[in-house]
Design an enzyme around this catalytic site. Structure first.
Site, mmCIF file in Angstrom:
data_model
loop_
_atom_site.group_PDB
_atom_site.id
_atom_site.type_symbol
_atom_site.label_atom_id
_atom_site.label_comp_id
_atom_site.label_asym_id
_atom_site.label_seq_id
_atom_site.Cartn_x
_atom_site.Cartn_y
_atom_site.Cartn_z
ATOM 1 N N GLY A 626 51.889 -14.779 65.072
ATOM 2 C CA GLY A 626 53.144 -14.965 64.367
ATOM 3 C C GLY A 626 54.050 -16.002 64.990
ATOM 4 O O GLY A 626 54.873 -16.597 64.317
ATOM 5 N N SER A 648 47.323 -4.766 63.939
ATOM 6 C CA SER A 648 48.594 -5.465 63.707
ATOM 7 C C SER A 648 48.257 -6.942 63.589
ATOM 8 O O SER A 648 48.064 -7.631 64.597
ATOM 9 C CB SER A 648 49.575 -5.226 64.858
ATOM 10 O OG SER A 648 49.971 -3.883 64.909
ATOM 11 N N THR A 649 48.151 -7.425 62.351
ATOM 12 C CA THR A 649 47.650 -8.778 62.136
ATOM 13 C C THR A 649 48.609 -9.858 62.635
ATOM 14 O O THR A 649 48.177 -10.970 62.932
ATOM 15 C CB THR A 649 47.364 -9.008 60.643
ATOM 16 O OG1 THR A 649 48.553 -8.739 59.891
ATOM 17 C CG2 THR A 649 46.242 -8.102 60.169
ATOM 18 N N CYS A 650 49.893 -9.543 62.722
ATOM 19 C CA CYS A 650 50.849 -10.555 63.184
ATOM 20 C C CYS A 650 50.598 -10.950 64.633
ATOM 21 O O CYS A 650 50.914 -12.060 65.046
ATOM 22 C CB CYS A 650 52.280 -10.047 63.038
ATOM 23 S SG CYS A 650 52.843 -9.985 61.332
ATOM 24 N N ILE A 651 50.039 -10.029 65.419
ATOM 25 C CA ILE A 651 49.780 -10.327 66.829
ATOM 26 C C ILE A 651 48.292 -10.216 67.150
ATOM 27 O O ILE A 651 47.900 -10.122 68.313
ATOM 28 C CB ILE A 651 50.596 -9.389 67.752
ATOM 29 C CG1 ILE A 651 50.342 -7.910 67.401
ATOM 30 C CG2 ILE A 651 52.070 -9.710 67.663
ATOM 31 C CD1 ILE A 651 51.039 -6.940 68.345
#
Length: 683
Positions: A626, A648-651
């Protein structure tokens, strides 16, 4: 003031802008003074009399300010006039002594320009005019270096002496006493300016003979400095021209000094990145240097590409920047193509460049992981046969625009949308889940196709073309003409390759032309409207001048990443947190399971954790999160029966429960991959 780094450039511009608007005399005085300061600084840079970095920054700062003030006059370069302040008859070009030629220049084909035409377009200014002293010295340096390149090594020291005796600053009678201290770039960084009797007491005292053993060493001494002055020259030429038009004077300058400039670039390619970026704005000049640029490492060209692509844009950080609700792209998962098309067409292009926020209707999740999945799914939808935009190539893995896409009445708008999506993905370093034929990448890059590209859609036809080129067809009785049959909506139609083609026989002499025209018909002419629509959208985010830095194979890497997943590289670039360490049994089991997965399952795992099914060029070390580069991470979660892994795809984080056995871990992981790889909620 212009040389005082403590005074901000923007503030100084505002002050000079205010002063120059008082009256025409004040305006002209400021311009002349700035030109004189720039000339002095430029001569210092050329004479190697001070620190390169400091002197370069000072010169370019002054020239930027000069160009800004120059443009403040009521007669802008766009209207072809050159009157002074408030319409008075005092011409601004007293500073440059270069006659304006905008209306004349518009009528001239730049590609056909030669020295004679340039001589007609403008007159050579007096060497006494401000700034012209500097440009005259620059020209002399380049001419002498060109002479040096043609001399034998025995005479190079004499030429070097001449180089160090170039025009003194402000016409003072000065010369340079040489210090033997050389900077890291190989250039003399400290040369003192001393009074002179008009010649050097000893050439050996002025020149380190080893440093100028040949012309290439003279170039290493001077290239960076001369390149900075060339950049200043280009800026001054450009501020006199309408936007988007290259000064004919500068075109002539580059043509005249082509050999030396190519030596500069070959010796130190970074000059292209630091000083010659203006070449991208002028394709006629860029073509002279393109082979040198493309010989540079792919990684360096990527860095330069993004540096200039994002120039002027505010830093994008979606983690810390609050998102305006009106700027969120709200799309429907069950109609992702059409709903995305609608919201993208309605969105402001500049805002999309600053950042993308996507939310699926009915889902709470939002962030970079959602953005990555949006690009991933949408790129797959672009090649959905229901839209008839692209057809599968002969190898079954790549796609080509469909020549019959007009069966879909909105096909050209959809091609434009497809171009916007790929341009937007490339702009934000997102990967797309689609691979095109090499010929289509060539169309994006503006590279001509050849007969070998036909193999992607018709291998047998490509073999026939190859056979024609390899054999003498004089006495074979093929009776080919410059007209071929092609499929149009299932019906065969005769299409001429050129006017009157049906009556022109293919012979041994013209067969190469025939093969090229057939190739262009099948690979370009048949899909030209589709290509144009795609490029219209793509170029909204990616300028043609920048994308030409790459070839078709490199463009594929930039857009789609590596086609295979290297598990060893994946393991090497994975971090562990929340209690896990590399040697823990659960981690060992996890990697053993990954090794056992099929390639498709590995792609699902990657998509499950990062939101993207592709690995960027360079491997897992370059996966984006992100807020920049973010390694794949595995975090420990307490185990409870039947608990599935989450992410948690953002991280790029996989939350892996502490499973009691490898078998349970594999079972739960596969369930998560096949049943839970789509959809978002708030973590």
């Amino acid at each position: 003031m212009t040389q005082n780094e403590e005074i901000r450039e923007n503030m100084l511009r505002q002050v000079l802008e205010h002063l120059s608007q008082q009256n025409e005399s004040q305006y002209h005085k400021i311009l002349t003074s700035l030109a004189e300061v720039a000339t002095t600084n430029g001569h210092k840079l050329l004479s190697l009399s001070s620190s390169y970095e400091a002197q370069m920054k000072s010169l370019l700062r002054i020239v930027r300010i000069f160009c800004h003030v120059f443009r403040l006059g009521p007669s802008s370069p766009s209207n072809g006039n050159d009157m002074g302040y408030n319409g008075n008859k005092t011409p601004r070009n007293q500073v440059f002594k270069v006659r304006k030629v905008y209306d004349v220049f518009r009528k001239i084909d730049v590609k056909e320009m030669n020295v004679t035409k340039h001589a007609i377009i403008y007159h050579t200014p007096s060497s006494q005019d401000p700034l012209e002293l500097l440009w005259h010295s620059l020209d002399e340096w380049l001419v002498l270096i060109a002479a040096e390149l043609t001399q034998n090594k025995e005479t190079s020291t004499n030429i070097a002496c001449l180089l160090l005796k170039q025009n003194p600053v402000n016409q003072q009678d000065i010369s340079l006493a040489h210090h033997s201290d050389f900077g890291e770039d190989g250039s003399p960084e400290h040369l003192s300016v001393l009074p002179s009797t008009g010649h050097f007491a000893s050439c050996e005292a002025a020149v380190n003979q080893e440093a100028v053993a040949d012309g290439q060493d003279v170039i290493s001494m001077t290239a960076n400095r001369l390149s900075a002055v060339i950049q200043a020259f280009y800026m001054c030429c450009s501020c006199q021209m309408p936007p988007g038009m290259t000064s004919p004077r500068f075109i002539e300058f580059v043509c005249n000094h082509d050999e030396v400039l190519k030596c500069f670039v070959t010796r130190n390619p970074k000059i292209i990145f630091d000083h010659f970026h203006f070449l991208l704005e002028c394709p006629e000049l860029m073509s002279r240097f393109m082979h040198i640029i493309k010989a540079q490492p792919f990684k360096e060209r990527c860095e330069w590409f993004y540096e200039h692509l994002h120039a002027g844009q505010p830093d994008s950080d979606m983690v810390h920047r609050p998102v305006n609700e009106n700027d969120i792209l709200l799309v429907h998962r069950d109609s992702i193509f059409r709903s995305s098309c609608e919201v993208v067409f309605k969105s402001n292009c500049e805002k999309l460049k600053q950042g993308i926020a996507v939310r699926f209707q009915g889902e709470e999740g939002m962030g970079q992981g959602v953005v990555r999945e949006w690009f991933d799914i949408l790129s797959s939808e672009i090649i959905n046969p229901d839209y008839a935009l692209f057809t599968q190539s002969a190898d079954g893995t790549t796609f080509q625009p469909n020549s019959n896409s007009s069966v879909n009445p909105d096909h050209l708008n959809y091609f434009r949308f497809a171009g916007e999506i790929l341009g937007l993905a490339l702009y934000h370093r997102q990967l797309v889940n689609i691979y095109f034929t090499s010929s289509f990448y060539k169309h994006i890059l503006g590279i001509p196709v050849n007969y070998q590209d036909v193999a992607s859609i018709d291998p047998e036809y490509a073999k026939n073309l190859q056979w024609i080129l390899d054999n003498d067809i004089s006495d074979l009785g093929l009776e080919l003409t410059f007209s071929v049959e092609t499929d149009v909506f299932g019906a065969m139609e005769e299409v001429p390759l050129k006017p009157g083609g049906a009556s022109i026989l293919v012979t041994q002499e013209n067969k190469a032309e025939y093969v090229q025209l057939v190739t262009e018909l099948r690979m370009t002419r048949a899909i030209q409207p589709q290509i144009n629509g795609f490029l219209q959208g793509f170029h909204m985010f990616i300028p043609p001048s920048l994308i030409q830095l790459f070839d078709e194979f490199e463009l594929e890497l930039l857009l789609s990443g590596m086609p295979e997943i290297d598990v060893t590289d994946w393991m090497k670039n994975t971090e562990y947190t929340s209690g896990y360490e590399r040697d823990d049994p659960v981690i060992q089991w996890f990697w053993e399971v990954v090794q056992e997965l099929t390639q498709e399952e590995r792609v699902l795992l990657l998509q499950f954790v990062t939101g993207s099914s592709r690995v960027p060029h360079g491997g897992f070390a370059y996966i984006m999160g992100g807020s920049g580069l973010q390694n794949f991470t595995i975090a420990a979660v307490p185990y409870t029966p039947n608990l599935l892994p989450t992410s948690s795809t953002c991280i790029n984080m996989l939350k892996l429960p502490e499973y009691p056995s490898k078998e349970i871990l594999k079972d739960r992981l596969l369930v998560a991959l096949h049943c839970g790889s789509y959809g978002y909620t708030m973590a």
